[in-house]
Design an enzyme around this catalytic site. Structure first.
Site, PDB file in Angstrom:
ATOM      1  N   ASP A  45       0.730  -0.950  -0.298  1.00 38.94           N
ATOM      2  CA  ASP A  45      -0.051   0.260   0.105  1.00 38.94           C
ATOM      3  C   ASP A  45       0.473   1.300  -0.229  1.00 38.94           C
ATOM      4  O   ASP A  45       1.759   1.407   0.565  1.00 38.94           O
ATOM      5  CB  ASP A  45      -0.626  -0.314   1.240  1.00 38.94           C
ATOM      6  CG  ASP A  45      -1.670   1.041   0.966  1.00 38.94           C
ATOM      7  OD1 ASP A  45      -2.045   1.688   0.173  1.00 38.94           O
ATOM      8  OD2 ASP A  45      -2.324   1.520   2.224  1.00 38.94           O
ATOM      9  N   ASN A  64     -11.058  -2.817  -6.288  1.00 39.40           N
ATOM     10  CA  ASN A  64     -10.191  -2.085  -7.509  1.00 39.40           C
ATOM     11  C   ASN A  64     -10.032  -2.094  -8.549  1.00 39.40           C
ATOM     12  O   ASN A  64      -9.153  -0.680  -9.359  1.00 39.40           O
ATOM     13  CB  ASN A  64      -8.212  -2.734  -7.456  1.00 39.40           C
ATOM     14  CG  ASN A  64      -7.387  -1.913  -5.708  1.00 39.40           C
ATOM     15  OD1 ASN A  64      -5.711  -3.065  -5.720  1.00 39.40           O
ATOM     16  ND2 ASN A  64      -7.573  -1.641  -4.916  1.00 39.40           N
TER      17      ASN A  64
HETATM   18  C1  FPP Z   1      -2.112   0.378  -3.139  1.00 39.94           C
HETATM   19  O1  FPP Z   1      -1.392   1.498  -3.337  1.00 39.94           O
HETATM   20  C2  FPP Z   1      -1.190  -0.233  -4.724  1.00 39.94           C
HETATM   21  C3  FPP Z   1      -2.578  -1.088  -5.133  1.00 39.94           C
HETATM   22  C4  FPP Z   1      -3.637  -1.400  -5.634  1.00 39.94           C
HETATM   23  C5  FPP Z   1      -1.387  -1.897  -6.643  1.00 39.94           C
HETATM   24  C6  FPP Z   1       0.196  -2.391  -6.249  1.00 39.94           C
HETATM   25  C7  FPP Z   1       0.549  -3.198  -7.400  1.00 39.94           C
HETATM   26  C8  FPP Z   1       1.600  -3.190  -7.553  1.00 39.94           C
HETATM   27  C9  FPP Z   1       2.893  -2.675  -6.669  1.00 39.94           C
HETATM   28  C10 FPP Z   1       2.046  -3.863  -8.560  1.00 39.94           C
HETATM   29  C11 FPP Z   1       1.756  -5.440  -8.954  1.00 39.94           C
HETATM   30  C12 FPP Z   1       2.899  -5.703  -9.551  1.00 39.94           C
HETATM   31  C13 FPP Z   1       3.662  -6.928 -10.026  1.00 39.94           C
HETATM   32  C14 FPP Z   1       4.297  -7.734 -10.610  1.00 39.94           C
HETATM   33  C15 FPP Z   1       2.556  -7.974  -8.373  1.00 39.94           C
HETATM   34  P1  FPP Z   1      -2.909   2.647  -3.448  1.00 39.94           P
HETATM   35  O2  FPP Z   1      -3.075   2.801  -4.436  1.00 39.94           O
HETATM   36  O3  FPP Z   1      -3.848   2.342  -3.032  1.00 39.94           O
HETATM   37  O4  FPP Z   1      -1.705   3.790  -3.003  1.00 39.94           O
HETATM   38  P2  FPP Z   1      -2.542   5.168  -1.682  1.00 39.94           P
HETATM   39  O5  FPP Z   1      -3.401   4.904  -0.826  1.00 39.94           O
HETATM   40  O6  FPP Z   1      -1.236   6.014  -1.297  1.00 39.94           O
HETATM   41  O7  FPP Z   1      -3.275   5.631  -3.171  1.00 39.94           O
END
Ligand code: FPP
Length: 240
Positions: free
Chosen positions: A17, A65
């Site tokens: 996250d 998501n």
């Molecule tokens: C949460 O952070 C993250 C996600 C919803 C996406 C996670 C995906 C990756 C790390 C890429 C994965 C890739 C592979 C190859 C497994 P957020 O976007 O909710 O962050 P925020 O809370 O700061 O908005």
């Protein structure tokens, strides 16, 4: 136990996250945070495997998501596609690294080419491999429980099982994580302190570790800190 007397968890689960906030702080598009987050995912897989963690589960994309913009979802899908293609190409290396890759979550609604790559990568990851990597994609804990309940109901309907046969073990055996130990340690960086529908059945006795570090900034040292904290806690599983 590792060589320094630290009690190693057998299974670590991580909620990746903070990618969006990391990017925003730098004046970048949110998707740049996901890009760096995907690199950190690779590094932590490697490090966890080097120090002897046998199971690692990463929350990459939840059933919720899909509500994000089509642009952001598309960019995250591109990152999965890239990773899967690399995994497919580097089959030999993965075998040497000993990765057994497994996807948890529903394939329904995933772009068909990605779902197909997931099948290929999974099928090639032999059971002989020693480090189990679960990647939660289109995953929701409640969705997983419903999926298991439906499977069990069908088994009862066909007479394969009777309702009395449904024990905790049987139920666990119908989850996406069937056959795997429950997570010992769940890590959530980025300052949020909730489970967000992640492994809700499997986390019954897990230790939780929260940190303010945003996922793209998460390092090997942060993983070490979480493991040291875990090692200090006295786990009693409801006993005394
Ligand atoms: C949460 O952070 C993250 C996600 C919803 C996406 C996670 C995906 C990756 C790390 C890429 C994965 C890739 C592979 C190859 C497994 P957020 O976007 O909710 O962050 P925020 O809370 O700061 O908005």
């Amino acid at each position: 136990m590792d060589k320094n007397g630290v009690l190693l968890p057998e299974h670590i689960a991580i909620i990746m996250d903070g990618n969006g906030r990391w990017a925003k702080k730098r004046g970048l598009d949110r998707t740049e945070g996901h890009k760096v987050g995907a690199e950190v995912f690779r590094k932590i897989c490697q490090y966890g495997s080097d120090i002897g963690i046998k199971y690692m589960t990463f929350y990459a994309f939840s059933t919720e998501n899909w509500k994000r913009s089509a642009f952001e979802v598309g960019k995250i899908m591109d990152l999965f596609r890239k990773y899967l293609e690399e995994m497919e190409e580097r089959e030999q290396e993965n075998e040497e690294a000993g990765y057994n890759i497994h996807f948890i979550g529903s394939r329904e609604g995933m772009p068909p080419d990605i779902a197909e790559l997931m099948d290929v990568v999974e099928a090639r990851s032999g059971e002989k491999n020693k480090v189990h990597i679960n990647i939660a994609v289109n995953y929701g804990g409640r969705d997983e429980i419903i999926h298991a309940a439906r499977q069990l109901a069908e088994k009862v309907r066909t007479g394969e099982l009777s309702a009395e046969d449904i024990t905790e073990d049987v139920f666990s055996g119908n989850l996406y994580t069937a056959g795997q130990p429950d997570p010992d340690l769940i890590i959530r960086p980025s300052g949020e302190e909730r489970l967000s529908n992640f492994l809700i059945w499997q986390s019954a006795y897990a230790e939780f570790y929260f940190s303010d570090v945003l996922w793209p900034d998460f390092t090997k040292e942060d993983l070490d800190k979480a493991i040291e904290e875990y090692s200090r806690r006295n786990r009693r599983f409801g006993g005394v």
